[in-house]
Design a protein around this motif. Structure first.
Motif, mmCIF file in Angstrom:
data_model
loop_
_atom_site.group_PDB
_atom_site.id
_atom_site.type_symbol
_atom_site.label_atom_id
_atom_site.label_comp_id
_atom_site.label_asym_id
_atom_site.label_seq_id
_atom_site.Cartn_x
_atom_site.Cartn_y
_atom_site.Cartn_z
ATOM 1 N N LEU A 176 56.220 8.349 0.258
ATOM 2 C CA LEU A 176 55.812 7.133 -0.451
ATOM 3 C C LEU A 176 57.026 6.276 -0.718
ATOM 4 C CD1 LEU A 176 53.392 8.418 -3.217
ATOM 5 C CD2 LEU A 176 52.805 7.077 -1.238
ATOM 6 N N ALA A 177 56.861 4.990 -0.529
ATOM 7 C CA ALA A 177 57.934 4.059 -0.888
ATOM 8 C C ALA A 177 58.028 4.009 -2.409
ATOM 9 C CB ALA A 177 57.629 2.682 -0.327
ATOM 10 N N SER A 178 59.153 3.579 -2.909
ATOM 11 C CA SER A 178 59.290 3.481 -4.359
ATOM 12 C C SER A 178 58.701 2.165 -4.839
ATOM 13 C CB SER A 178 60.760 3.564 -4.750
ATOM 14 O OG SER A 178 61.463 2.503 -4.165
ATOM 15 N N GLY A 179 58.517 2.061 -6.127
ATOM 16 C CA GLY A 179 58.074 0.812 -6.701
ATOM 17 C C GLY A 179 56.618 0.803 -7.121
ATOM 18 N N LYS A 180 56.060 -0.402 -7.148
ATOM 19 C CA LYS A 180 54.709 -0.612 -7.659
ATOM 20 C C LYS A 180 53.660 0.155 -6.870
ATOM 21 C CE LYS A 180 55.727 -5.232 -9.353
ATOM 22 N NZ LYS A 180 55.375 -6.648 -9.305
ATOM 23 N N GLU A 181 53.796 0.146 -5.564
ATOM 24 C CA GLU A 181 52.809 0.811 -4.716
ATOM 25 C C GLU A 181 52.733 2.302 -5.028
ATOM 26 O OE1 GLU A 181 52.674 2.265 -0.144
ATOM 27 O OE2 GLU A 181 53.329 0.200 -0.465
ATOM 28 N N ARG A 182 53.874 2.935 -5.196
ATOM 29 C CA ARG A 182 53.913 4.378 -5.430
ATOM 30 C C ARG A 182 53.218 4.752 -6.730
ATOM 31 N NH1 ARG A 182 59.611 6.978 -5.877
ATOM 32 N NH2 ARG A 182 59.487 6.044 -7.940
ATOM 33 N N CYS A 183 53.478 4.024 -7.797
ATOM 34 C CA CYS A 183 52.876 4.422 -9.068
ATOM 35 C C CYS A 183 51.357 4.245 -9.046
ATOM 36 C CB CYS A 183 53.526 3.713 -10.247
ATOM 37 S SG CYS A 183 53.313 1.965 -10.320
ATOM 38 N N VAL A 184 50.865 3.263 -8.304
ATOM 39 C CA VAL A 184 49.414 3.080 -8.187
ATOM 40 C C VAL A 184 48.809 4.215 -7.359
ATOM 41 C CG1 VAL A 184 47.591 1.602 -7.245
ATOM 42 C CG2 VAL A 184 49.492 0.582 -8.504
ATOM 43 N N VAL A 185 49.447 4.578 -6.261
ATOM 44 C CA VAL A 185 48.956 5.676 -5.420
ATOM 45 C C VAL A 185 48.946 6.983 -6.209
ATOM 46 C CG1 VAL A 185 49.476 7.077 -3.378
ATOM 47 C CG2 VAL A 185 49.608 4.592 -3.245
ATOM 48 N N LEU A 186 50.013 7.245 -6.934
ATOM 49 C CA LEU A 186 50.091 8.469 -7.736
ATOM 50 C C LEU A 186 49.019 8.478 -8.826
ATOM 51 C CD1 LEU A 186 53.963 8.780 -8.158
ATOM 52 C CD2 LEU A 186 52.489 10.129 -6.647
ATOM 53 N N GLY A 187 48.836 7.346 -9.483
ATOM 54 C CA GLY A 187 47.820 7.245 -10.526
ATOM 55 C C GLY A 187 46.421 7.486 -9.983
ATOM 56 N N LEU A 188 46.123 6.873 -8.852
ATOM 57 C CA LEU A 188 44.809 7.070 -8.228
ATOM 58 C C LEU A 188 44.595 8.527 -7.831
ATOM 59 C CD1 LEU A 188 44.537 3.882 -5.985
ATOM 60 C CD2 LEU A 188 43.146 4.435 -7.990
ATOM 61 N N TYR A 189 45.635 9.146 -7.303
ATOM 62 C CA TYR A 189 45.526 10.549 -6.901
ATOM 63 C C TYR A 189 45.230 11.442 -8.108
ATOM 64 C CZ TYR A 189 46.573 15.037 -4.769
ATOM 65 O OH TYR A 189 46.488 16.331 -4.320
ATOM 66 N N ILE A 190 45.923 11.208 -9.202
ATOM 67 C CA ILE A 190 45.711 12.013 -10.413
ATOM 68 C C ILE A 190 44.288 11.847 -10.929
ATOM 69 C CG2 ILE A 190 46.338 12.210 -12.862
ATOM 70 C CD1 ILE A 190 49.250 11.724 -12.004
ATOM 71 N N VAL A 191 43.801 10.612 -10.977
ATOM 72 C CA VAL A 191 42.465 10.355 -11.512
ATOM 73 C C VAL A 191 41.384 10.905 -10.572
ATOM 74 C CG1 VAL A 191 40.819 8.533 -12.104
ATOM 75 C CG2 VAL A 191 43.187 8.369 -12.871
ATOM 76 N N GLU A 192 41.512 10.631 -9.275
ATOM 77 C CA GLU A 192 40.483 11.051 -8.318
ATOM 78 C C GLU A 192 40.395 12.568 -8.183
ATOM 79 O OE1 GLU A 192 41.500 8.988 -4.740
ATOM 80 O OE2 GLU A 192 40.789 7.059 -5.519
#
Length: 85
Positions: A4-20
């Motif tokens: 994963l690239a760093s920055g905004k994209e990564r935190c959204v992907v990580l957040g979605l993964y945790i929730v899903e």
């Protein structure tokens, strides 16, 4: 492991993964091949400023995990000693 690239994209992907997947910070870090501290910082600090509703969803999953961690620890200890017998 997933890059994963760093920055905004990564935190959204990580957040979605945790929730899903209703997963822990440790499991998420292992899945994406990054440190637990990076995952935690991304989903608690960075995500708060980027996507507030996702941040609140992640926060509720993390709070539930925190409440249940003593149960998971007990289960791990139980398994450890059952294997030794």
């Amino acid at each position: 492991m997933m890059y994963l690239a760093s920055g905004k994209e990564r935190c959204v992907v990580l957040g979605l993964y945790i929730v899903e997947n209703n997963t822990t910070v440790r499991a998420t870090a292992l899945r994406f091949g990054i440190s637990k501290s990076t995952v935690h910082k991304d989903v608690t600090q960075s995500l708060k400023n980027i996507n507030r509703s996702l941040y609140l969803d992640v926060k509720s999953v993390l709070e539930k995990n925190k409440e249940e961690r003593h149960l998971r620890g007990g289960e791990a200890t139980k398994k450890k000693y059952l294997v030794r017998k």
